[in-house]
Write a protein that holds these residues in place. Sequence first.
Motif, PDB file in Angstrom:
ATOM      1  N   ALA A 221       0.753  -1.231  -0.066  1.00 26.02           N
ATOM      2  CA  ALA A 221       0.028  -0.094  -0.134  1.00 26.02           C
ATOM      3  C   ALA A 221       0.810   1.256  -0.083  1.00 26.02           C
ATOM      4  O   ALA A 221       2.030   1.170   0.369  1.00 26.02           O
ATOM      5  N   CYS A 223       0.454   5.640   0.279  1.00 27.55           N
ATOM      6  CA  CYS A 223      -0.370   6.774   0.439  1.00 27.55           C
ATOM      7  C   CYS A 223       0.522   8.143   0.202  1.00 27.55           C
ATOM      8  O   CYS A 223       1.430   8.345   0.520  1.00 27.55           O
ATOM      9  N   SER A 292      -2.408  -2.912   4.710  1.00 28.19           N
ATOM     10  CA  SER A 292      -3.373  -3.062   3.970  1.00 28.19           C
ATOM     11  C   SER A 292      -3.499  -1.537   3.690  1.00 28.19           C
ATOM     12  O   SER A 292      -2.854  -0.632   4.418  1.00 28.19           O
ATOM     13  N   GLN A 293      -4.075  -1.139   2.714  1.00 27.21           N
ATOM     14  CA  GLN A 293      -4.461   0.329   2.144  1.00 27.21           C
ATOM     15  C   GLN A 293      -5.105   1.120   3.177  1.00 27.21           C
ATOM     16  O   GLN A 293      -4.751   2.071   3.706  1.00 27.21           O
TER      17      GLN A 293
END
Length: 470
Positions: A221, A223, A292-293
């Motif tokens: 993941a 961001c 996880s994202q």
Amino acid sequence: MSKTDFLNLCRQVTGADQVITDTDSLQTYESEWRQRIRGKALAAIRPGSTDEVAQIVRLCQQFRVPLVPQGGNTGLVYGSIPDHQGNAVVLSLKRMQTIRELDIDNETITAEAGCLLAQVQQAAADAGKLYPLSLASEGSCTIGGNLSTNAGGTAVLRYGNARELCLGLEVVTANGDIWHGLKGLRKDNTGYDLKNLYIGAEGTLGIITAATLKLFPAPRASCTVLAALATPDAALHLLNAAKNYLGPTLTGFELISDFCLQLVLRHFPQLRHPFRQTAPYYVLLEIASHESQEHAAGFLLDLLEKESDQNQLQDAVVAESRRQAQTLWNLRENISMAQAAEGKNIKHDIAVPVSSIPAFIAETNALLHRHFSGCRIVCFGHMGDGNLHYNISAPEHTSGEIFLKQQALINRIVHDQVHRFNGSISAEHGLGTLKKEEIRRYKSAIELNLMETIKAALDPHNLMNPGKVL
């Protein structure tokens, strides 16, 4: 024996079509990519193997012909083009593009020097791994060039620069021997670390022909957030908070002044301002996680909330998809092109301790505005590792050519400030010919003497990229 004899022998090594001597074809090898200066070469030679490189180097030694190694020719300090004498050959390694080995269990990839950075990144990704060196020129720069200049880029904060990503080298020495040093070892304490002599040496000690590079597990993941801030001090506060809260997931931390963003929006009208109101500075922050994202996004949003509560953030935009993340990165990656479109400018690739960045910016901005009223400062870069691209554009309605006449004075102010803050006048671009005299103001006599001793020992006839670095 004549230069004609030399070239004929070179043709026997590489094939006649790989020794280029006609004026029109040579222009590509003699000019740096921004077309600011052009040298003159005796020929451009394109070997296809390490053995051919070694044979060409031995011929250069025999005939005392200087040679200039060249990869993607994407450098910014004129380090990969010849001088104006016309005596040197350009040794282009772009034909050497083989991925020799991909060792998944050892997490290494061995690539020839002419491989594009993007090619190595993709080969790693296809194997479920990450090669983290990331540059705006990754579609055209080569692994050999990356290592010769010790390239940095946007992920140094997490993974280090090119030097830290290299485990072993294959090098053709100045006398034409081949050093087979392609070991994929994390530990090898058996004497001098020879590879680090060649990394960052800009081809002045030998020619890197292949490298064994570190790979990493590909993150699950990522961001990306663009944060609006009032000052570089607020950016430093955010950086420290991000390091403490996000730990090793923090991979990128880029500082962008509002003037940089305005230039990008002016010259790339397809891009849009991400905020309703402007801010003096912005930070592009990225994390990469093996969770996880949702887990990664949650950590990042918690950080932003804490910083907002402490009034360190004016606003923030979090990318909700890879496409949105790339749009935010486009604002950062197009700054140099936007500045070029705005007109001629004076570039500085500097590093100071991260803790000194706010003071450096404040003091140097004030000095420049005092001496050059109306000059426009394009300040951006890798704040996470202390590397700023601190560039100066001419005042509006002032000729770029006239402004460039002030370059020596502007360089003196900026570089003296860098030195005062215990920094470096070349963080990731190298010295080439552009800064080889300037560096003598700031390196000690002991440092210079040690460098000259190494150069004389490894290249006694001064044929390896002469006139660069020293």
